[in-house]
Design a protein around this motif. Structure first.
Motif, PDB file in Angstrom:
ATOM      1  N   MET A   1       9.562 -14.795   2.454  1.00 20.37           N
ATOM      2  CA  MET A   1       8.913 -13.576   2.869  1.00 20.37           C
ATOM      3  C   MET A   1       8.307 -12.914   1.622  1.00 20.37           C
ATOM      4  N   PRO A   2       7.011 -12.640   1.636  1.00 20.16           N
ATOM      5  CA  PRO A   2       6.389 -12.047   0.441  1.00 20.16           C
ATOM      6  C   PRO A   2       6.805 -10.584   0.249  1.00 20.16           C
ATOM      7  N   GLU A   3       7.129 -10.259  -0.972  1.00 16.21           N
ATOM      8  CA  GLU A   3       7.498  -8.892  -1.313  1.00 16.21           C
ATOM      9  C   GLU A   3       6.258  -8.119  -1.749  1.00 16.21           C
ATOM     10  N   MET A   4       6.384  -6.806  -1.760  1.00 21.33           N
ATOM     11  CA  MET A   4       5.280  -5.970  -2.198  1.00 21.33           C
ATOM     12  C   MET A   4       5.824  -4.743  -2.922  1.00 21.33           C
ATOM     13  N   ILE A   5       5.127  -4.361  -3.954  1.00 25.12           N
ATOM     14  CA  ILE A   5       5.372  -3.091  -4.628  1.00 25.12           C
ATOM     15  C   ILE A   5       4.166  -2.214  -4.336  1.00 25.12           C
ATOM     16  N   PHE A   6       4.431  -1.002  -3.864  1.00 23.12           N
ATOM     17  CA  PHE A   6       3.332  -0.057  -3.692  1.00 23.12           C
ATOM     18  C   PHE A   6       3.588   1.136  -4.604  1.00 23.12           C
ATOM     19  N   ARG A   7       2.563   1.483  -5.358  1.00 20.17           N
ATOM     20  CA  ARG A   7       2.673   2.568  -6.338  1.00 20.17           C
ATOM     21  C   ARG A   7       2.086   3.836  -5.741  1.00 20.17           C
ATOM     22  N   VAL A   8       2.828   4.938  -5.902  1.00 23.92           N
ATOM     23  CA  VAL A   8       2.380   6.217  -5.360  1.00 23.92           C
ATOM     24  C   VAL A   8       2.419   7.304  -6.431  1.00 23.92           C
ATOM     25  N   ARG A   9       1.571   8.310  -6.238  1.00 22.82           N
ATOM     26  CA  ARG A   9       1.595   9.503  -7.083  1.00 22.82           C
ATOM     27  C   ARG A   9       2.053  10.659  -6.200  1.00 22.82           C
ATOM     28  N   TRP A  10       3.124  11.302  -6.627  1.00 24.30           N
ATOM     29  CA  TRP A  10       3.725  12.409  -5.887  1.00 24.30           C
ATOM     30  C   TRP A  10       2.970  13.703  -6.175  1.00 24.30           C
ATOM     31  N   PRO A  11       3.196  14.727  -5.392  1.00 29.77           N
ATOM     32  CA  PRO A  11       2.487  15.997  -5.600  1.00 29.77           C
ATOM     33  C   PRO A  11       2.680  16.621  -6.985  1.00 29.77           C
ATOM     34  N   ASP A  12       3.766  16.287  -7.680  1.00 30.66           N
ATOM     35  CA  ASP A  12       3.989  16.830  -9.027  1.00 30.66           C
ATOM     36  C   ASP A  12       3.359  15.962 -10.113  1.00 30.66           C
ATOM     37  N   GLU A  13       2.523  14.991  -9.690  1.00 32.02           N
ATOM     38  CA  GLU A  13       1.785  14.087 -10.581  1.00 32.02           C
ATOM     39  C   GLU A  13       2.630  12.962 -11.184  1.00 32.02           C
ATOM     40  N   THR A  14       3.916  12.868 -10.834  1.00 30.59           N
ATOM     41  CA  THR A  14       4.705  11.719 -11.273  1.00 30.59           C
ATOM     42  C   THR A  14       4.336  10.530 -10.394  1.00 30.59           C
ATOM     43  N   GLU A  15       4.595   9.341 -10.915  1.00 32.25           N
ATOM     44  CA  GLU A  15       4.283   8.121 -10.178  1.00 32.25           C
ATOM     45  C   GLU A  15       5.537   7.275 -10.025  1.00 32.25           C
ATOM     46  N   SER A  16       5.591   6.533  -8.928  1.00 31.56           N
ATOM     47  CA  SER A  16       6.730   5.660  -8.651  1.00 31.56           C
ATOM     48  C   SER A  16       6.249   4.338  -8.084  1.00 31.56           C
ATOM     49  N   ASP A  17       6.981   3.277  -8.405  1.00 31.26           N
ATOM     50  CA  ASP A  17       6.809   1.993  -7.742  1.00 31.26           C
ATOM     51  C   ASP A  17       7.830   1.926  -6.624  1.00 31.26           C
ATOM     52  N   CYS A  18       7.372   1.580  -5.433  1.00 27.64           N
ATOM     53  CA  CYS A  18       8.237   1.488  -4.262  1.00 27.64           C
ATOM     54  C   CYS A  18       8.256   0.037  -3.774  1.00 27.64           C
ATOM     55  N   TYR A  19       9.410  -0.417  -3.350  1.00 32.01           N
ATOM     56  CA  TYR A  19       9.613  -1.812  -2.956  1.00 32.01           C
ATOM     57  C   TYR A  19       9.568  -1.992  -1.442  1.00 32.01           C
ATOM     58  N   SER A  20       8.959  -3.069  -1.016  1.00 30.99           N
ATOM     59  CA  SER A  20       9.025  -3.514   0.370  1.00 30.99           C
ATOM     60  C   SER A  20       9.223  -5.033   0.378  1.00 30.99           C
ATOM     61  N   PRO A  21      10.105  -5.527   1.246  1.00 30.71           N
ATOM     62  CA  PRO A  21      10.299  -6.977   1.332  1.00 30.71           C
ATOM     63  C   PRO A  21       9.208  -7.673   2.146  1.00 30.71           C
ATOM     64  N   SER A  22       8.235  -6.915   2.598  1.00 29.26           N
ATOM     65  CA  SER A  22       7.196  -7.459   3.465  1.00 29.26           C
ATOM     66  C   SER A  22       5.854  -6.799   3.145  1.00 29.26           C
ATOM     67  N   LEU A  23       4.780  -7.479   3.469  1.00 32.06           N
ATOM     68  CA  LEU A  23       3.447  -6.938   3.286  1.00 32.06           C
ATOM     69  C   LEU A  23       3.058  -5.949   4.390  1.00 32.06           C
ATOM     70  N   VAL A  24       3.967  -5.673   5.307  1.00 25.79           N
ATOM     71  CA  VAL A  24       3.696  -4.781   6.432  1.00 25.79           C
ATOM     72  C   VAL A  24       3.271  -3.385   5.974  1.00 25.79           C
ATOM     73  N   VAL A  25       3.555  -3.028   4.752  1.00 27.50           N
ATOM     74  CA  VAL A  25       3.141  -1.729   4.219  1.00 27.50           C
ATOM     75  C   VAL A  25       1.637  -1.549   4.356  1.00 27.50           C
TER      76      VAL A  25
END
Length: 94
Positions: A1-25
């Motif tokens: 099953m392909p994994e995916m990391i999605f990177r987001v920027r929060w309202p306070d301008e910090t950024e995070s990498d978020c994990y998903s075990p699927s491309l369904v994101v």
């Protein structure tokens, strides 16, 4: 099953990498889009719950890492729940 990391920027301008075990994101979020915090949370919940369910269907157990990521997303979104107009930007998929 392909994994995916999605990177987001929060309202306070910090950024995070978020994990998903699927491309369904990709079915729930679009790179370059700003989402109101509540909308982002609903989309992330749908995506990560579905991703964990796919792991469950394939391997017989839920994906604890996806569910843990969901808990982190909920906690961070909770910090901005009262910030009117706060938005989360999806920066990239890897």
């Amino acid at each position: 099953m392909p994994e995916m990391i999605f990177r987001v920027r929060w309202p306070d301008e910090t950024e995070s990498d978020c994990y998903s075990p699927s491309l369904v994101v990709r079915d729930h979020l679009v790179v370059g889009t700003d989402y109101p915090v509540a909308d982002f949370l609903a989309r992330a919940e749908a995506a990560l719950t579905e991703a964990s369910a796919r792991v469950q269907a394939r391997y017989g157990f839920a994906c604890s890492r996806a569910l843990g990521q969901l808990q982190v997303v909920r906690e961070i979104c909770g910090r901005f729940a009262d910030a009117g107009g706060a938005r989360v930007r999806v920066l990239s998929f890897h």
